[in-house]
Design a protein around this motif. Structure first.
Motif, short mmCIF file in Angstrom:
data_model
loop_
_atom_site.label_atom_id
_atom_site.label_comp_id
_atom_site.label_asym_id
_atom_site.label_seq_id
_atom_site.Cartn_x
_atom_site.Cartn_y
_atom_site.Cartn_z
N ARG A 295 0.86 -1.19 0.00
CA ARG A 295 0.00 0.00 0.00
C ARG A 295 0.90 1.24 0.00
NH1 ARG A 295 -5.35 -1.27 1.70
NH2 ARG A 295 -5.62 -3.45 2.34
N LEU A 296 0.81 2.02 -1.05
CA LEU A 296 1.67 3.19 -1.25
C LEU A 296 0.86 4.47 -1.08
CD1 LEU A 296 4.60 4.01 -2.12
CD2 LEU A 296 3.70 4.13 -4.46
N ILE A 317 -0.49 -3.08 -10.32
CA ILE A 317 -1.41 -2.19 -9.59
C ILE A 317 -2.80 -2.80 -9.60
CG2 ILE A 317 -2.39 0.14 -9.50
CD1 ILE A 317 0.08 1.10 -11.04
N ILE A 318 -3.44 -2.87 -8.42
CA ILE A 318 -4.77 -3.48 -8.32
C ILE A 318 -5.81 -2.53 -7.75
CG2 ILE A 318 -3.89 -5.85 -8.15
CD1 ILE A 318 -4.29 -5.69 -5.11
N SER A 319 -5.38 -1.35 -7.28
CA SER A 319 -6.35 -0.43 -6.70
C SER A 319 -5.75 0.97 -6.64
CB SER A 319 -6.73 -0.88 -5.28
OG SER A 319 -7.64 0.02 -4.68
N THR A 320 -6.60 1.97 -6.77
CA THR A 320 -6.18 3.35 -6.59
C THR A 320 -7.23 4.09 -5.79
OG1 THR A 320 -5.72 5.44 -7.71
CG2 THR A 320 -7.05 3.86 -8.92
N GLU A 339 -2.40 11.00 -3.59
CA GLU A 339 -2.80 9.77 -4.26
C GLU A 339 -2.36 8.54 -3.45
OE1 GLU A 339 -3.12 10.26 -8.98
OE2 GLU A 339 -1.05 10.24 -8.26
N ARG A 340 -3.03 7.42 -3.70
CA ARG A 340 -2.64 6.15 -3.11
C ARG A 340 -2.79 5.04 -4.15
NH1 ARG A 340 -6.49 9.26 -1.73
NH2 ARG A 340 -7.93 7.72 -0.85
#
Length: 637
Positions: A295-296, A317-320, A339-340
């Motif tokens: 998780r970034l 990447i699986i989610s934003t 952003e994440r």
């Protein structure tokens, strides 16, 4: 079962022992034993009370009340709390030691750490945070829960003079809200420049793997694999803001470092033999062959983009911002302020220690390459030598946010949502073209009162209302609304317009917002929406072509602004509007309230790049408790 019975004579001692125990318990509650220590198991349907809410999230859900205490104080980085850090690496992890990059400066610490405490809960839990303001400066405090929609709790959104009064020194305020939507979020102060001084931390809302679209793409989702990135200067944020806004005749220069989870390296320390020591870099451990959900969080402050790369590993990447997407593989990831991204890291390289690179770009003051460590558990190596090269491919430069798949760069506009969403988003009830602009008020720096530019939305510099929206309906004399008087907005480009900028939208309407950053502004603007998410339909740059608002509107009529399908476009709450470019967002006004939409570059939001979305009439909005603070002024009769 043990049964305690008190009866007959001779039980006075037993009774006194019971009273002592009761008094001890009451004393613990009285003096404020941290809420983190309380876990109350309840056999009824009442939710469990706990602050350690990290657990396997169930389906159907079993909601829990998760309680935390935040103590907000002024603190010092690399202070006496750090003992012999960095000569003794273990001392850098001592309680209340905030080593950052080895530099010393004041910071705002929540519970004595940077970042502050992590909140990890399950979707549907109730989060209850008691925030106590003990800032020695006397400044007020609020906390915003970045990414939480605050459905039916607009007054818990944490924006001073918009949704609440700031919490005064020596006072406390308890935030209570439902943890939704699921995703990687974060909390931070929304008062002044406090976020840039360290008042932030992760807020992770997990969901049952039975309801997660991409749950089969990873093996582990661990709290220790949250990466919070921020840029950190050796001057306080207020010092930097004043230097930018009111230029000094003999300005100090600052050095900026990228930190991960509060750790970085820059300052060199020498022992008596001349050996060099630096503060430790953040390290993440993985097991060979396993897949990890990372998780970034982009907790950045300055007007910079950051390119992110892991040596010899790709990222899926699986989610934003909580919106799940069809898995998207990339070698480089670009992240903006606010952003994440969630991505899957497959530990499929030769077991060793690898470098994690983060590099800021966008203007000359952005921090250069920073490195952190990815270590395989089976590898004896734990301190790899990392190259000091720019992570950003040179050809990307200005248009990097739009991506370039041939170079392994991602593009947010290419994401495809895994949630088809609301079919109503195919229609558009309202379309607003909204300009973002930065400009100087005075042309001569030596003029008294000179201010080096203001930031505006639709040519209006935002100023907060005198009293919060949620307890006091806006006064017509203070606000301006583009839906009422567009002529006013057009004349603002020729003069300084300052007001409480509100865009009023009827409940249930589908609105499309086209943000335009075309006024020869070379700076990108990360626009963050409170109270909901939007579909990112379009994103692009006009490159070197000069465009006016009228040019763009005409181009759009001719089909020149391309749009993705509204049900396939990614769900986000933050978007970087490119320099000399545009972003197209679509949403349904379904969460009644007053919601900030602002640039998340610290100085830009504080200098006026804000618009408030009013969803619905005040009569349609949930009301705060009757005794909710109103912030009203007072004067003697």
């Amino acid at each position: 079962m043990n049964t305690l019975m008190v009866m007959g004579y001779g039980n006075s001692i037993a009774m006194s022992q019971i009273l002592v125990v009761v008094v001890e318990i009451l004393l613990l509650v009285k003096i404020g034993e941290p809420l983190e220590c309380k876990r109350k198991e309840i056999v009824t349907n009442t939710p469990v009370i706990s602050s350690n809410c990290y657990r396997e999230c169930e389906y159907p859900s079993k909601p829990t009340v998760c309680e935390y205490e935040f103590n907000v104080v002024l603190h010092q980085t690399m202070s006496a709390h750090c003992g012999d850090c960095p000569f003794k690496k273990e001392d850098c992890n001592l309680e209340k030691c905030v080593p950052v990059d080895g530099s010393s400066r004041p910071l705002i610490a929540v519970n004595g750490s940077l970042p502050g405490p992590s909140i990890v809960v399950c979707e549907g839990d109730t989060i209850r945070v008691k925030v106590t303001n003990n800032l020695q400066s006397g400044a007020g405090v609020t906390m915003h829960w970045h990414g939480i929609h605050q459905t039916n709790t607009n007054w818990m959104d944490g924006v001073p003079r918009a949704t609440q009064c700031a919490v005064a020194r020596g006072s406390s305020f308890v935030y209570e809200f439902i943890a939704e939507p699921a995703g990687t979020h974060w909390w931070h102060s929304h008062a002044g420049y406090q976020r840039a001084s360290g008042a932030f931390g992760p807020l992770i809302v997990r969901k049952s793997r039975k309801t997660e679209f991409n749950s089969n793409t990873y093996d582990f989702d661990l709290p220790e694999h949250t990466m919070t990135l921020t840029d950190w200067a050796d001057m306080t944020s207020l010092d930097i803001a004043l230097k930018v806004n009111i230029p000094a005749l003999n300005p100090r220069s600052q050095t900026v470092t990228i930190l991960m989870n509060g750790k970085g390296e820059r300052i060199e320390f020498f022992d008596e033999t001349g050996q060099i020591f630096k503060t430790p870099r953040q390290m993440f451990e993985v097991e060979a062959g396993k897949k990890y959900k990372i998780r970034l969080i982009g907790a950045f402050i300055a007007a910079c983009m950051t390119s992110f790369h892991i040596e010899k590993h790709s990222m899926t990447i699986i989610s934003t911002e909580g919106g799940e997407i069809i898995p998207y593989e990339t070698d480089y990831l670009t992240i903006a302020q606010g952003e994440r991204y969630d991505f899957v890291l497959h530990a499929n390289a030769v077991p060793s220690a690898y470098c994690i690179y983060a590099s800021g770009y966008g203007n000359s003051s952005c921090p250069s390459n920073a490195t952190f460590i990815l270590k395989y558990k089976s590898s004896p190596l734990n301190n790899p030598t990392c190259a000091s090269y720019a992570v950003v491919p040179a050809s990307q430069d200005r248009d990097q946010y739009m991506g370039n798949r041939s170079k392994g760069m991602f593009s947010a506009i290419d994401f495809v949502s895994s949630d088809p969403g609301d079919q109503e988003l195919y229609r558009v009830d309202l379309r607003h073209y909204i300009t973002l602009r930065s400009y100087a008020i005075y042309k001569h720096p030596k003029d008294p009162g000179y201010l080096n530019g203001f930031l505006a939305v639709d040519n209006v510099i935002y100023t907060p209302p005198l009293l919060p929206f949620v307890t006091n309906e806006p006064d017509d004399s203070d606000i301006c609304q583009s839906t009422l008087n567009k002529t006013f907005y057009y004349t603002c480009g020729m003069k300084q317009c300052v007001c409480t900028n509100i865009l009023k939208i009827k409940l249930g309407k589908v609105v499309e917002i086209v943000f335009l950053n075309t006024d020869e502004d070379i700076i990108q603007h990360p626009m963050h929406m409170h109270g909901g998410s939007f579909r990112l339909l379009g994103l692009g740059s006009f490159h070197t072509k000069k465009m006016t608002l009228d040019n763009v509107i005409q181009l759009d009529k001719e089909g020149g602004l391309l749009r993705n399908s509204p049900v396939k476009a990614a769900l986000k709450d933050t978007v970087m509007v490119p320099s000399n470019g545009y972003a197209i967002l679509r949403m349904k006004a379904e969460n009644p309230g007053y919601w900030f939409f602002h640039c998340h570059t610290m100085n830009h939001g504080e200098r006026g790049m804000v618009i408030v979305l009013q969803f619905g009439e005040p009569s349609e909005m949930p009301k705060p408790p009757l005794d909710f603070p109103r912030c009203e002024g007072w004067e003697p009769k």
